[in-house]
Design a protein around this motif. Structure first.
Motif, short mmCIF file in Angstrom:
data_model
loop_
_atom_site.label_atom_id
_atom_site.label_comp_id
_atom_site.label_asym_id
_atom_site.label_seq_id
_atom_site.Cartn_x
_atom_site.Cartn_y
_atom_site.Cartn_z
N ASN A 34 0.86 -1.17 0.00
CA ASN A 34 0.00 0.00 0.00
C ASN A 34 0.90 1.23 0.00
N LEU A 35 0.97 1.92 -1.12
CA LEU A 35 1.94 3.00 -1.26
C LEU A 35 1.62 4.21 -0.41
N LEU A 146 15.11 -0.63 13.75
CA LEU A 146 14.58 0.27 12.74
C LEU A 146 14.02 1.51 13.41
N SER A 147 14.31 2.68 12.83
CA SER A 147 13.73 3.93 13.31
C SER A 147 13.55 4.87 12.14
N LYS A 148 12.47 5.65 12.20
CA LYS A 148 12.18 6.59 11.12
C LYS A 148 13.31 7.60 10.95
N ALA A 149 13.94 7.98 12.07
CA ALA A 149 14.97 9.00 12.01
C ALA A 149 16.23 8.53 11.29
N ASP A 150 16.52 7.22 11.37
CA ASP A 150 17.80 6.71 10.87
C ASP A 150 17.69 6.00 9.52
N TYR A 151 16.47 5.62 9.09
CA TYR A 151 16.31 4.82 7.87
C TYR A 151 15.39 5.53 6.87
N SER A 152 15.71 5.35 5.60
CA SER A 152 14.83 5.82 4.53
C SER A 152 14.10 4.62 3.95
N MET A 153 12.88 4.84 3.46
CA MET A 153 12.06 3.75 2.92
C MET A 153 11.65 4.05 1.48
N SER A 154 11.66 3.00 0.67
CA SER A 154 11.13 3.08 -0.68
C SER A 154 10.41 1.77 -0.95
N VAL A 155 9.74 1.69 -2.10
CA VAL A 155 9.06 0.46 -2.48
C VAL A 155 9.83 -0.17 -3.62
N HIS A 156 10.24 -1.43 -3.45
CA HIS A 156 11.04 -2.14 -4.44
C HIS A 156 10.41 -3.51 -4.68
N ASN A 157 9.96 -3.76 -5.93
CA ASN A 157 9.32 -5.03 -6.28
C ASN A 157 8.20 -5.38 -5.30
N LYS A 159 7.74 -4.60 -2.29
CA LYS A 159 8.17 -4.80 -0.91
C LYS A 159 8.72 -3.49 -0.39
N TYR A 160 8.70 -3.35 0.93
CA TYR A 160 9.26 -2.15 1.53
C TYR A 160 10.77 -2.34 1.70
N LEU A 161 11.53 -1.43 1.13
CA LEU A 161 12.99 -1.46 1.22
C LEU A 161 13.45 -0.37 2.18
N PHE A 162 14.16 -0.79 3.23
CA PHE A 162 14.72 0.14 4.20
C PHE A 162 16.25 0.08 4.10
N GLN A 163 16.86 1.25 4.19
CA GLN A 163 18.31 1.33 4.27
C GLN A 163 18.69 2.54 5.11
N PRO A 164 19.79 2.47 5.83
CA PRO A 164 20.20 3.62 6.64
C PRO A 164 20.36 4.86 5.78
N LYS A 165 19.93 6.00 6.32
CA LYS A 165 20.09 7.27 5.59
C LYS A 165 21.56 7.57 5.34
N TYR A 175 17.12 -3.88 4.31
CA TYR A 175 16.02 -4.73 4.77
C TYR A 175 14.90 -4.70 3.73
N LEU A 176 14.37 -5.86 3.40
CA LEU A 176 13.16 -5.95 2.59
C LEU A 176 12.04 -6.49 3.49
N ILE A 177 11.00 -5.70 3.68
CA ILE A 177 9.90 -6.07 4.57
C ILE A 177 8.67 -6.42 3.75
N SER A 178 8.06 -7.55 4.06
CA SER A 178 6.87 -8.00 3.35
C SER A 178 5.69 -7.09 3.63
N PRO A 179 4.91 -6.73 2.61
CA PRO A 179 3.70 -5.94 2.83
C PRO A 179 2.52 -6.79 3.30
N ILE A 180 2.75 -8.09 3.47
CA ILE A 180 1.67 -9.00 3.89
C ILE A 180 1.74 -9.26 5.39
#
Length: 259
Positions: A34-35, A146-157, A159-165, A175-180
């Protein structure tokens, strides 16, 4: 038989054994991302999936291959949450006990044992580990919080892709997090200076007492020109049983001292 060559695939395999998760009402019906979700919302959903149990046990088949070398082991796995991680191979030939204080194991094939700190496990994964980090991996939680302050999020294939800013100088983390179920689909750790890469993929899941646990996991370790692949299948998983964690180093065994 060398103890380290025997125990490394077992320990590395079991380090990333178990994780749990729950479906969320915020997921679209077709299971895609869910974007409209913010990184704060995804992190909140991920934190809510941390499992709640006292003990866990399973039988795990671990297949290991590196070049022309391939092995297959079936191990017994037990966990007393926050206190003990216990592994035993067939006929108790190799036994491992991990506590917040230390890592211990012995091998009856060559009458050797190790009883020391987490440096051995840290060397395998290429990052500093302690009991909490090992347990986080076993439960499918992020290795680093994981914290909002330290990680950026995008959508990749989808799935939610997190990586340190700001990626760290010594390694890069993804990190790839399942949307399910909002647990990790993949954790990836790259160390460019060391030419080392670790990828842990959570492939299939099974339901145990309303908890979602892995059924099949694939781990790929790349180091310079060497590739190691570990595949795991989980059976007879149960939660909250009364368990024992016997461990006693046999007399006369030779201590392994890591250099």
């Amino acid at each position: 038989m060398n103890l380290l060559n025997t125990i490394k695939p077992l320990v590395l395999g079991v380090i990333i054994l178990f994780f749990t998760g729950c479906k969320s009402s915020k997921i679209t019906s077709d299971g895609t991302a869910n974007l409209s979700l913010s990184s704060k919302e995804v992190i909140k959903e991920n934190s809510k999936t941390s499992p709640d149990f006292k003990t866990l046990q399973a039988k795990v088949k671990i297949s290991y291959s590196q070049g022309n070398d391939s092995q297959s082991h079936t191990v017994s796995f037990r966990m007393l949450k926050d206190q003990i991680i216990w592994i035993s191979s067939s006929f108790n030939i190799i036994r491992v006990k991990i506590t917040p204080e230390k890592v211990s194991y012995y091998n009856k094939l060559d009458n050797t044992y190790f009883d020391g700190d987490f440096r051995f496990l840290s060397d395998i994964l290429g990052t500093d580990l302690d009991f909490e980090k090992v347990q986080n991996l076993l439960l499918g939680n992020p290795l680093y919080e994981l914290s909002k302050a330290d990680y950026s999020m995008s959508v990749h294939n989808d799935k939610y892709l997190f990586q340190p800013k700001e990626q760290m100088a010594l390694f890069e983390l993804f990190y790839l997090i399942s949307p399910i179920h909002f647990k990790m689909d993949s954790q990836q750790l790259a160390q460019p200076l060391e030419a080392r890469f670790l990828q842990i993929d959570y492939i299939d899941y099974q339901q145990v007492d309303k908890e979602s646990l892995p059924e099949n996991i694939k781990i790929i370790v790349l180091e310079t020109d060497k590739e190691t692949v570990i595949e795991m299948a989980f059976k007879s998983v149960s939660l909250n049983q009364d368990l024992r964690y016997p461990f006693s180093i046999p007399s006369g065994f030779e201590e392994i001292v890591l250099k």
